[in-house]
Write a protein that holds these residues in place. Structure first.
Motif, PDB file in Angstrom:
ATOM      1  N   TYR A 172     -20.505  21.313   5.314  1.00  0.00           N
ATOM      2  CA  TYR A 172     -21.056  20.499   5.489  1.00  0.00           C
ATOM      3  C   TYR A 172     -20.562  19.221   5.416  1.00  0.00           C
ATOM      4  N   LEU A 173     -19.912  19.157   3.447  1.00  0.00           N
ATOM      5  CA  LEU A 173     -18.709  18.186   3.218  1.00  0.00           C
ATOM      6  C   LEU A 173     -17.597  17.960   3.601  1.00  0.00           C
ATOM      7  N   ALA A 174     -16.847  19.657   4.635  1.00  0.00           N
ATOM      8  CA  ALA A 174     -15.943  19.482   4.989  1.00  0.00           C
ATOM      9  C   ALA A 174     -15.653  19.211   6.677  1.00  0.00           C
ATOM     10  N   GLY A 175     -17.315  19.214   7.289  1.00  0.00           N
ATOM     11  CA  GLY A 175     -18.004  18.372   8.013  1.00  0.00           C
ATOM     12  C   GLY A 175     -17.432  17.051   8.305  1.00  0.00           C
ATOM     13  N   MET A 176     -17.208  16.820   7.245  1.00  0.00           N
ATOM     14  CA  MET A 176     -17.614  15.079   6.986  1.00  0.00           C
ATOM     15  C   MET A 176     -15.823  14.750   6.724  1.00  0.00           C
ATOM     16  N   VAL A 177     -14.981  15.339   7.031  1.00  0.00           N
ATOM     17  CA  VAL A 177     -13.477  14.993   6.730  1.00  0.00           C
ATOM     18  C   VAL A 177     -13.272  15.151   8.181  1.00  0.00           C
ATOM     19  N   HIS A 178     -12.444  13.832   8.336  1.00  0.00           N
ATOM     20  CA  HIS A 178     -11.761  13.316  10.205  1.00  0.00           C
ATOM     21  C   HIS A 178     -10.316  12.793   9.916  1.00  0.00           C
ATOM     22  N   ASP A 179      -9.497  13.787  10.444  1.00  0.00           N
ATOM     23  CA  ASP A 179      -7.930  12.577  10.864  1.00  0.00           C
ATOM     24  C   ASP A 179      -7.931  11.969  11.628  1.00  0.00           C
ATOM     25  N   MET A 180      -7.369  10.539  11.034  1.00  0.00           N
ATOM     26  CA  MET A 180      -6.923   9.888  11.998  1.00  0.00           C
ATOM     27  C   MET A 180      -5.802   9.010  11.602  1.00  0.00           C
ATOM     28  N   PRO A 181      -5.126  10.025  12.440  1.00  0.00           N
ATOM     29  CA  PRO A 181      -3.291   9.298  12.643  1.00  0.00           C
ATOM     30  C   PRO A 181      -3.273   7.890  12.696  1.00  0.00           C
ATOM     31  N   ASN A 182      -2.653   7.148  12.657  1.00  0.00           N
ATOM     32  CA  ASN A 182      -2.337   5.647  12.838  1.00  0.00           C
ATOM     33  C   ASN A 182      -3.432   4.798  12.778  1.00  0.00           C
ATOM     34  N   ASP A 183      -3.940   4.779  11.682  1.00  0.00           N
ATOM     35  CA  ASP A 183      -5.168   3.969  11.255  1.00  0.00           C
ATOM     36  C   ASP A 183      -4.940   2.488  11.025  1.00  0.00           C
ATOM     37  N   THR A 184      -5.660   1.640  11.636  1.00  0.00           N
ATOM     38  CA  THR A 184      -4.949   0.585  11.616  1.00  0.00           C
ATOM     39  C   THR A 184      -5.287  -0.218  10.737  1.00  0.00           C
ATOM     40  N   SER A 185      -6.435  -0.101  10.588  1.00  0.00           N
ATOM     41  CA  SER A 185      -7.078  -1.101   9.153  1.00  0.00           C
ATOM     42  C   SER A 185      -6.224  -0.846   8.080  1.00  0.00           C
ATOM     43  N   LYS A 186      -6.224   0.642   8.229  1.00  0.00           N
ATOM     44  CA  LYS A 186      -5.160   0.935   6.400  1.00  0.00           C
ATOM     45  C   LYS A 186      -3.159   0.440   6.071  1.00  0.00           C
ATOM     46  N   ILE A 187      -3.161   0.873   8.250  1.00  0.00           N
ATOM     47  CA  ILE A 187      -1.490  -0.282   7.896  1.00  0.00           C
ATOM     48  C   ILE A 187      -1.392  -1.457   7.803  1.00  0.00           C
ATOM     49  N   HIS A 188      -2.799  -2.461   8.590  1.00  0.00           N
ATOM     50  CA  HIS A 188      -2.410  -3.247   7.999  1.00  0.00           C
ATOM     51  C   HIS A 188      -3.031  -3.445   6.574  1.00  0.00           C
ATOM     52  N   ALA A 189      -3.672  -2.889   5.601  1.00  0.00           N
ATOM     53  CA  ALA A 189      -3.938  -3.268   4.048  1.00  0.00           C
ATOM     54  C   ALA A 189      -2.574  -2.850   3.481  1.00  0.00           C
ATOM     55  N   LEU A 190      -1.454  -2.094   3.243  1.00  0.00           N
ATOM     56  CA  LEU A 190      -0.621  -1.902   3.422  1.00  0.00           C
ATOM     57  C   LEU A 190       0.572  -2.883   3.366  1.00  0.00           C
ATOM     58  N   ASP A 191       0.502  -3.437   4.457  1.00  0.00           N
ATOM     59  CA  ASP A 191       1.245  -4.453   5.436  1.00  0.00           C
ATOM     60  C   ASP A 191       0.715  -5.720   4.126  1.00  0.00           C
ATOM     61  N   LYS A 192      -0.258  -5.872   4.187  1.00  0.00           N
ATOM     62  CA  LYS A 192      -0.819  -7.002   3.150  1.00  0.00           C
ATOM     63  C   LYS A 192      -0.311  -6.756   2.014  1.00  0.00           C
ATOM     64  N   GLN A 193      -0.963  -6.129   1.118  1.00  0.00           N
ATOM     65  CA  GLN A 193       0.374  -5.390  -0.367  1.00  0.00           C
ATOM     66  C   GLN A 193       1.895  -5.369  -0.341  1.00  0.00           C
ATOM     67  N   LEU A 194       2.492  -5.241   0.685  1.00  0.00           N
ATOM     68  CA  LEU A 194       3.561  -5.253   0.477  1.00  0.00           C
ATOM     69  C   LEU A 194       4.216  -6.617   0.768  1.00  0.00           C
ATOM     70  N   GLN A 195       3.575  -7.265   1.647  1.00  0.00           N
ATOM     71  CA  GLN A 195       3.679  -9.053   1.513  1.00  0.00           C
ATOM     72  C   GLN A 195       3.653  -9.602   0.241  1.00  0.00           C
ATOM     73  N   ALA A 196       2.087  -9.102  -0.371  1.00  0.00           N
ATOM     74  CA  ALA A 196       1.924 -10.238  -1.574  1.00  0.00           C
ATOM     75  C   ALA A 196       2.907  -9.576  -2.541  1.00  0.00           C
ATOM     76  N   LYS A 197       3.759  -8.559  -2.456  1.00  0.00           N
ATOM     77  CA  LYS A 197       4.301  -7.449  -4.178  1.00  0.00           C
ATOM     78  C   LYS A 197       5.648  -8.874  -4.513  1.00  0.00           C
ATOM     79  N   ALA A 198       5.890  -9.874  -3.666  1.00  0.00           N
ATOM     80  CA  ALA A 198       6.396 -10.514  -4.127  1.00  0.00           C
ATOM     81  C   ALA A 198       6.341 -11.705  -5.165  1.00  0.00           C
ATOM     82  N   ALA A 199       5.756 -12.142  -4.348  1.00  0.00           N
ATOM     83  CA  ALA A 199       4.773 -13.085  -5.268  1.00  0.00           C
ATOM     84  C   ALA A 199       3.949 -12.661  -6.091  1.00  0.00           C
TER      85      ALA A 199
END
Lengths: 159, 309
Positions: free
Chosen positions: B137-164
């Motif tokens: 049942y649990l294994a059935g809840m795992v789904h692949d999400m290639p190029n997940d834009t929300s995750k990519i966006h979250a990373l970019d946000k952290q990368l931009q904030a890093k310098a500051a």
């Protein structure tokens, strides 16, 4: 009634006393461990990033010195002089302690990159070691591709 | 000779009878939103977990005999606190998932249901087949999400904030553990690909920890051991290459038998997001930590299966 509770209490006590601590030798991930002659911990390189290949069921950690870290950290202008990096790759295995996780299994390879020369004359030397005993590989096929692949990794965010 | 036994036996019986009149309260508060799951899955969870982990506690007459009843009442109280399927609606979707994976891991390790409970309620036992149903049942809840834009966006946000980012004062966990920035240069003792919650992790050990692994002295781990575990989102491309995304958190386990006696010798702390926000409302948050680590009591409460390097 008293007999029932005595019975329950003593049965419970037996259950508790049956538990034994696991043998520490079995608690070490032996097949993923590096051979004694390869002293990764003595290189004192820090983790730059880690990645997974689902296609190959492998997971890797990229270590490097300060120069390597700077070269792969997007916010710092990169220079290749002094770069030293080590990429360790394992076959994945199911985590015996957590359903829902995969951890390193068999050690597959270690690849090293070391810069020689300075400034514009810097060249990156590549070496690959394979198998559980990390045997040095003389074959140089594909090394340019591997150097490019390793040097294209981005350092993980670690505040 | 008989008299010697008769008096104490009589005294014990009287005490036991009197005890029956001192009764803890086990009521069933309303069910606000019950767990929704396929029938087969639900049936197993109801049978094995609901007596202590829901507001639908079904006590049998033998549960209500004192002094056992005190223990039963305590189990129900503590059980509901840790996980309550009747208030499932009060949890965020990610927390529901997290709780389910944790619960199934507790079942798999045999930490749950509690042995003394299944000894009396043998129908609550979870068989290998039951476990397979739950895991499927649990294994059935795992789904692949290639190029997940929300995750990519979250990373970019952290990368931009890093310098500051500039940190004046190191954050402190509610139990008094200060964030340890040095872990970033420690050696690695493992890494973990968590497909249950779509994160990937690197586990670091301080010098004492790394030495203990080399010498196989990790059960128990020596005092002074510190383990650090950092976690990131997983970002997957269309070729199945997974790299680290946004930084989620770093967690510490600090071994000190005296100082952290109440949590099995380990001091726990968690700092979330690049802001390193300390986790937990108050010092009691460590109950949650130790409860989840309990199935590992034979391994000094450590999940990590360390690598020698």
């Amino acid at each position: 009634m008293k007999r029932i509770s005595t019975f329950i209490i003593s049965a419970f006590a037996i259950f508790i006393s049956c538990k034994q601590a696991s043998n520490p030798d079995q608690l070490i991930n032996q097949k993923a461990s590096l051979p004694d002659h390869f002293k990764l911990s003595e290189l004192h390189q820090k983790v730059i990033t880690s990645f997974i290949s689902k296609k190959d069921s492998t997971m890797s950690i990229l270590y490097g010195n300060h120069e390597a870290y700077n070269a792969l950290d997007s916010n710092v202008p990169s220079s290749l002089s002094g770069v030293s990096a080590t990429l360790v790759t394992w076959r994945q295995q199911d985590d015996p302690h957590w359903f829902g996780a995969r951890i390193p299994g068999d050690l597959l390879a270690v690849e090293t990159i070391k810069a020689a020369g300075t400034g514009k004359n810097t060249v990156l030397n590549y070496q690959r070691y394979t198998g559980k005993q990390l045997v040095k590989l003389a074959d140089t096929t594909g090394r340019a591709g591997r150097i490019k692949f390793i040097m294209s990794q981005q350092a993980s965010i670690l505040p | 000779m008989k008299k010697y036994f008769l008096i104490p036996a009589l005294a014990v019986t009287i005490i036991l009878i009197c005890l029956q009149f001192i009764r803890p309260k086990v009521d069933n508060p309303p069910v606000t939103g019950d767990l929704q799951a396929p029938e087969q899955v639900k049936a197993i969870l109801v049978r094995a977990c609901y007596d202590c982990h829901s507001n639908q506690t079904n006590l049998r007459w033998y549960d209500k005999i004192q002094p056992v009843y005190w223990q039963v009442a305590n189990h129900v109280r503590e059980g509901r606190k840790g996980l309550n399927f009747s208030n499932w609606d009060k949890l965020a979707p990610a927390d529901r998932k997290g709780k389910l994976w944790e619960a199934i891991n507790q079942l798999e390790e045999g930490a749950m249901p509690i042995k003394s409970y299944t000894f009396v309620h043998s129908n609550a036992k979870v068989s290998k087949q039951d476990l397979a149903v739950l895991k499927n049942y649990l294994a059935g809840m795992v789904h692949d999400m290639p190029n997940d834009t929300s995750k990519i966006h979250a990373l970019d946000k952290q990368l931009q904030a890093k310098a500051a980012q500039e940190r004046q004062k190191l954050p402190e966990s509610p139990n008094g553990i200060t964030y340890l920035p040095d872990y970033k240069s420690w050696q690695v003792i493992s890494t973990s690909d968590r497909f249950d919650n779509e994160t990937m992790r690197v586990i670091y050990g301080n010098e004492i920890a790394v030495k203990a692994v080399k010498e196989h002295h990790i059960n128990p781990w020596p005092n002074g051991t510190i383990l650090a575990k950092s976690a990131w989102d997983k970002i997957e491309d269309t070729n199945g290459n997974v790299t680290t995304g946004a930084f989620k958190q770093v967690e510490f386990m600090i071994k000190d038998n005296e100082k952290y006696k109440s949590t099995k010798g380990w001091g726990f702390a968690r700092f979330k997001t690049p802001k390193l926000t300390p986790y937990g409302k108050d010092a009691m948050f460590t109950t949650e930590c130790i409860n989840c680590h309990k199935p590992m009591h034979e391994n000094d409460f450590v999940f990590t299966f360390p690598i020698k390097n």
